[in-house]
Design an enzyme around this catalytic site. Structure first.
Site, PDB file in Angstrom:
ATOM      1  N   ASP A   5       0.593  -1.913  -0.477  1.00 14.83           N
ATOM      2  CA  ASP A   5      -0.232  -0.065   0.200  1.00 14.83           C
ATOM      3  C   ASP A   5       0.486   1.201   0.476  1.00 14.83           C
ATOM      4  OD1 ASP A   5       0.301  -0.795   2.667  1.00 14.83           O
ATOM      5  OD2 ASP A   5      -0.714   0.602   3.186  1.00 14.83           O
ATOM      6  N   GLU A  51      -0.166  -1.638   5.403  1.00 17.83           N
ATOM      7  CA  GLU A  51       1.453  -1.286   5.992  1.00 17.83           C
ATOM      8  C   GLU A  51       1.141   0.830   6.910  1.00 17.83           C
ATOM      9  OE1 GLU A  51       5.086   1.689   7.486  1.00 17.83           O
ATOM     10  OE2 GLU A  51       3.120   1.477   6.249  1.00 17.83           O
ATOM     11  N   GLU A  52       0.778   1.695   6.249  1.00 17.15           N
ATOM     12  CA  GLU A  52       0.304   2.479   6.427  1.00 17.15           C
ATOM     13  C   GLU A  52      -0.613   3.209   7.474  1.00 17.15           C
ATOM     14  OE1 GLU A  52       2.453   4.716   5.341  1.00 17.15           O
ATOM     15  OE2 GLU A  52       3.566   3.980   3.698  1.00 17.15           O
ATOM     16  N   ASP A  55      12.767  -0.809   3.590  1.00 23.20           N
ATOM     17  CA  ASP A  55      11.253   0.637   4.009  1.00 23.20           C
ATOM     18  C   ASP A  55      12.578   1.602   4.368  1.00 23.20           C
ATOM     19  OD1 ASP A  55       9.382   1.499   3.647  1.00 23.20           O
ATOM     20  OD2 ASP A  55       7.905   0.859   5.219  1.00 23.20           O
ATOM     21  N   HIS A  76       4.932  10.165   2.058  1.00 24.28           N
ATOM     22  CA  HIS A  76       3.429  11.004   2.714  1.00 24.28           C
ATOM     23  C   HIS A  76       3.043  12.233   2.305  1.00 24.28           C
ATOM     24  CE1 HIS A  76       4.062   7.476   6.649  1.00 24.28           C
ATOM     25  NE2 HIS A  76       4.694   7.581   4.954  1.00 24.28           N
TER      26      HIS A  76
END
Length: 488
Positions: free
Chosen positions: A79, A146-147, A170, A459
């Site tokens: 994701d 994950e987010e 990551d 983000h």
């Protein structure tokens, strides 16, 4: 635009990234990307598994001569964070990311790029597809969500993986080798309130805060970036006493793991204070912009007349709300006493919604120390409960404790130095929420490490991936795969 990306080196990596970014993959809506990944594994003729929560595992045997090496897990999440500029027309549920090359960087057109963690996913796909890259027995683990909750990592059952070493791809600095990370918990405050009819002598205004950089609420929480929710609250705080200001609606921020870039409020004031209110808002706006000019040069604060809204919130609740948001900590709570320059504990006031008789405030509290995490979460809980809110603490996940005796760490440090003219990598824990700590609960003996290419502005719509760094990172990956230790 993707054709330009596909010509970049290493082509194996960038082509897989372009393939992935053509698939919509918002958190909690990963059905299409799960199918995409399963189809990919099955097309290669590899054992492909979807577990009960939606994680995809693809297993590939060791290449010739690598059979005696320890089996590895390469892991990334499917994701991506969905953020866009206010004036960008884009539907994350149906459209693929529109990418372009900007010098040494790959960017997206007004949206997040998805390099977090798409470049990690693409790396693993390229290794799985290759018939020339040497590697030991490999289990590719693609986690979901994950987010917004670490759902995939939390739901992964023990026994599905047999790898002894996990390479998490990551990390967002190419000179960093990650050996630990923060845990986190969601703090959510809610309450209802009575609405009142707006008196006739009131006039309406829309207050807008925009143009902030935003960014990762863990990795960038210490940088002094502006938080749109805190700025908006500052603008409204003394409004009732000075101008009879009453709040009708507030809509600020978006995702918990993103520092809020924008906030909009609909308010009314006493008509007799029109000139004084506009003057005060201009002065306050200029003060705030001066304070933040180094980090937030594009900050915009707008105050414009609108038709008065039909209803406003109860005054007592309004006063409690603005005081609670002012009192609630946003930013760094404590620096680590053990690891230089590491943020230990922080909070992001990520979301503020006031509408239709309901208040909702969403925070993400992070810490590498469990007791400190709960201390700050309870401080926030007390702050919001004092103003009549119900507070829920949810989504708790553990941090990842550094292992200074890691075998794979001892392999990677000299490899990095060999590839980079003797320069030492930065071995560190980070203030982001990596999945390693959660995965370690069911795989406690797995040796874990995290690394990745340079990604800036994650983000946020300013997210960008460095092309030269991706090449450096890719070479590092290939060297690591060839030097995995032998089984005991």
């Amino acid at each position: 635009m993707s054709s330009e990306i596909r010509q970049l080196e290493p082509k194996a990596l960038w082509n897989k990234f372009a393939d992935l970014n053509a698939v919509p993959r918002p958190s909690k809506k990963e059905e299409r990307v799960i199918k995409f990944m399963k189809d990919f594994g099955e097309r290669l003729g590899l054992e492909t598994i979807e577990d009960e929560v939606g994680n995809v595992i693809i297993k590939k045997p060791a290449t010739s001569g690598m059979e005696e090496r320890k089996a590895i897990v390469m892991q990334s999440h499917l994701d991506m964070v969905h953020q866009k500029n206010n004036d960008t027309v884009f539907d994350f549920d149906t459209q693929g990311i529109e990418m372009y090359v900007d010098g040494d960087w790959v960017r997206a057109n007004g949206t997040t790029l998805g390099a977090d963690n798409g470049l990690g996913v693409a790396t693993i796909m390229a290794v799985l597809e290759s018939d020339t890259i040497a590697h030991p027995a490999l289990e590719a683990l693609f986690t979901i969500d994950e987010e917004t909750g670490m759902t995939g990592a939390k739901g992964l059952q023990g026994g599905l993986l047999s790898g002894e070493i996990l390479l998490n791809l990551d990390t967002e600095e190419d000179d960093e080798i990650g050996v630990g990370c923060a845990g986190g918990i969601d703090v959510t405050a809610t309450r209802s309130y009575e609405q009142e009819e707006t008196p006739e002598f009131k006039i309406g205004y829309k207050v807008t805060v925009k143009g902030l950089q935003g960014g990762h609420s863990g990795m960038q929480i210490h940088e002094g970036l502006g938080n749109a929710n805190k700025i908006m609250n500052r603008l409204l705080f003394d409004g009732f006493e000075n101008f009879g200001l009453r709040i009708s609606e507030i809509d600020g921020g978006s995702l918990r793991n993103a520092i809020p870039r924008e906030s909009n409020a609909t308010v009314v004031i006493d008509a007799i204070h029109e000139e004084a209110f506009e003057s005060e808002m201009k002065d306050m706006g200029n003060e705030i912009k001066t304070e933040l000019k180094t980090m937030e040069p594009d900050l915009i604060i707008e105050v414009s007349r609108i038709e008065s809204p039909a209803q406003i919130m109860d005054l007592g609740v309004q006063e409690g709300l603005t005081r609670a948001i002012y009192a609630a900590l946003n930013g760094v709570y404590r620096m680590s006493a053990d690891i230089p320059d590491l943020v230990e504990t922080s909070n992001n006031i990520a979301r503020v919604i006031v509408k239709d008789g309901k208040i909702k405030i969403g925070c993400l509290t992070r810490s590498s120390v469990e007791s400190s995490k709960w201390d700050l979460a309870n401080s926030l809980r007390a702050t919001f409960e004092l103003t009549g809110c119900e507070v829920e603490l949810s989504g708790d996940y553990p941090g990842w404790k550094p292992n200074v005796n890691s075998e794979i760490l001892k392999v990677m440090v000299p490899l990095y130095k060999k590839l980079n003219d003797g320069n030492e990598p930065h071995v560190a824990a980070c203030h982001a929420g990596l999945e390693c700590g959660i995965l370690g609960t069911n795989y406690p003996d797995m040796d874990m490490i995290s690394f990745g290419p340079n990604i800036k502005g994650a983000h946020s719509p300013d997210e960008r991936a460095q092309i030269s760094s991706a090449q450096k990172y890719w070479n590092f990956v290939l060297e690591i795969l060839q030097h995995i230790p032998k089984r005991s």
